[in-house]
Write an enzyme that holds these catalytic residues in place. Structure first.
Site, PDB file in Angstrom:
ATOM      1  N   TRP A   1       0.829  -1.214   0.000  1.00 30.65           N
ATOM      2  CA  TRP A   1       0.000   0.000   0.000  1.00 30.65           C
ATOM      3  C   TRP A   1       0.861   1.260   0.000  1.00 30.65           C
ATOM      4  O   TRP A   1       0.532   2.242  -0.665  1.00 30.65           O
ATOM      5  CB  TRP A   1      -0.979  -0.027   1.175  1.00 30.65           C
ATOM      6  CG  TRP A   1      -1.756  -1.312   1.210  1.00 30.65           C
ATOM      7  CD1 TRP A   1      -1.807  -2.214   2.239  1.00 30.65           C
ATOM      8  CD2 TRP A   1      -2.552  -1.874   0.158  1.00 30.65           C
ATOM      9  NE1 TRP A   1      -2.579  -3.298   1.882  1.00 30.65           N
ATOM     10  CE2 TRP A   1      -3.045  -3.120   0.614  1.00 30.65           C
ATOM     11  CE3 TRP A   1      -2.879  -1.454  -1.130  1.00 30.65           C
ATOM     12  CZ2 TRP A   1      -3.866  -3.940  -0.168  1.00 30.65           C
ATOM     13  CZ3 TRP A   1      -3.690  -2.276  -1.916  1.00 30.65           C
ATOM     14  CH2 TRP A   1      -4.171  -3.494  -1.429  1.00 30.65           C
TER      15      TRP A   1
ATOM     16  N   ASP B   1      -1.270   6.396   6.768  1.00 36.73           N
ATOM     17  CA  ASP B   1      -2.367   5.482   6.446  1.00 36.73           C
ATOM     18  C   ASP B   1      -2.448   4.480   7.601  1.00 36.73           C
ATOM     19  O   ASP B   1      -1.577   3.642   7.769  1.00 36.73           O
ATOM     20  CB  ASP B   1      -2.052   4.774   5.128  1.00 36.73           C
ATOM     21  CG  ASP B   1      -3.074   3.685   4.767  1.00 36.73           C
ATOM     22  OD1 ASP B   1      -4.015   3.445   5.554  1.00 36.73           O
ATOM     23  OD2 ASP B   1      -2.907   3.072   3.696  1.00 36.73           O
TER      24      ASP B   1
ATOM     25  N   LYS C   1     -11.516  -2.460   7.711  1.00 35.07           N
ATOM     26  CA  LYS C   1     -10.646  -3.388   8.408  1.00 35.07           C
ATOM     27  C   LYS C   1     -10.951  -3.463   9.905  1.00 35.07           C
ATOM     28  O   LYS C   1     -10.965  -4.534  10.482  1.00 35.07           O
ATOM     29  CB  LYS C   1      -9.178  -3.013   8.192  1.00 35.07           C
ATOM     30  CG  LYS C   1      -8.766  -3.102   6.722  1.00 35.07           C
ATOM     31  CD  LYS C   1      -7.331  -2.707   6.514  1.00 35.07           C
ATOM     32  CE  LYS C   1      -6.960  -2.712   5.048  1.00 35.07           C
ATOM     33  NZ  LYS C   1      -7.017  -4.038   4.431  1.00 35.07           N
TER      34      LYS C   1
END
Length: 360
Positions: free
Chosen positions: A101, A171, A195
């Site tokens: 990511w 993030d 998540k």
């Protein structure tokens, strides 16, 4: 009711209590005669929902008054572009590459300016967090970017980078609300909800107010300006209304269960149980250096692809879902987010012991 033990990395397990409340209110939300799915985002009922969600999140995280809270669409992937579009004033920023990511965010930022790789753990398959105490940060960099918990590889920053005065953008998608955070150390925190917080479709952004302005890169679309959403209390367009409603319920569940200090204690207890088992035997092997292990995502391997496929298949048959590792790395991964009870981890370990005994 028959529910499996769901170890999915996302969309992931949600608290049963929250799901039950949402089910009870599905046809008639608090006497409105309609579902939250059906109501106008301009209605008083939804206005209360989103305002309570923000207030509860501020309480949970002790968010300072000089930070904005936004509920947006597009997930974390859209943030890969929104961050440089809004913050890359000098067309230069630093990125620490610790997994897929961060790599994608770095690649996206390179579309808009010079995205400098400050450090990386790619040399050892992202199995550790690089030393970030003295990064090659230059005066003309606008910000430093990290992915704080790496869902695929199971690593987590235990010490934030020394940004040498530059703002830190993080993030936190897969560690959001898993433990207390000092928000004031960041210029921006964002997290995809699916998540650890709610259903897919919502991204939560916490941004220092002085960073939100009309001074964005030329050509930035209206919808990709943080100021657009800040000026309109996350209601510039139709927001992911039902997702925000469920997130709000999760915030209340967290407050009711002792907040983030209590959650950290529970998460450490679950993770320690799992890691202690991994370290005590030689059939399975953890893939992350001990000092950088995540509390949320635990990858492990057997070292034999056919045996790993057999493990995932037999685990599924025994009621343990979504244990297959990410397609890019293989092996197995157990994601043990806030809503995964200690008993679920205990049950998985018992299955692992049985499988190991039968297949040695």
């Amino acid at each position: 009711m028959s529910r499996v033990w769901n170890f999915s990395a996302g969309p992931a397990v949600l608290p049963v209590e929250v799901l039950q409340e949402a089910a009870d209110e599905m046809l008639d939300y608090k006497g409105t005669g309609m579902s939250v799915m059906e109501m106008s985002h301009r209605s008083k009922a939804f206005e209360t929902i989103i305002q309570e969600a923000e207030a509860d999140l501020r309480t949970l995280m002790n968010i300072p008054d000089n930070y904005e809270v936004l509920f947006l669409q597009g997930g974390a992937h859209t943030q890969f572009a929104m961050v440089p579009l809004n913050f890359m004033k000098n067309r230069k920023a630093g990125y620490v590459i610790t997994g897929q990511w961060a790599t994608k965010a770095h690649k996206e930022a390179a579309l808009f300016g010079e995205a400098v790789e400050l450090a990386s753990s790619k040399d050892k398959t992202f199995s550790y967090i690089p030393d970030c105490s003295d990064l090659p940060i230059t005066d003309d960099m606008d910000y430093v970017y990290i992915c704080e918990n790496n869902t695929i590889y199971g690593t987590k920053y235990k010490t934030l980078p020394n940004t040498k005065g530059k703002i830190l953008v993080s993030d936190q998608s897969s560690c959001f609300l898993s433990e207390p955070v000092d928000v004031s150390k960041y210029g921006m925190i964002y997290a995809g909800a699916q998540k650890n917080v709610g259903p897919a479709g919502v991204v939560i952004c916490i941004i220092r107010k002085d960073l939100i302005s009309d001074d964005v890169l030329p050509g930035t679309p209206t919808m990709l300006k943080y100021k657009t959403h800040s000026d309109n209390d996350s209601l510039y367009n139709t927001p992911p209304a039902y997702g925000i409603y469920v997130c709000g319920k999760v915030f209340k569940w967290l407050l009711k269960n002792g907040g983030l200090e209590a959650m950290k204690e529970k998460n450490e207890k679950k993770a320690n149980l799992f890691y202690d088992y991994l370290d005590s035997q030689d059939f399975y092997k953890g893939t992350v250096v001990k000092e950088d292990r995540s509390l949320m995502n635990i990858p492990f391997v057997i070292g034999d692809k056919e045996m790993e496929e057999k493990f995932v298949k037999e685990a599924k048959a025994a009621g343990f879902e979504n244990l297959k590792g990410h397609r890019s790395v293989g092996g197995m991964r157990a994601s043990i987010y806030n809503a995964m009870p200690y008993e679920g981890v205990e049950a998985l370990i018992e299955f692992m012991k049985k499988f190991a005994a039968e297949n040695k």
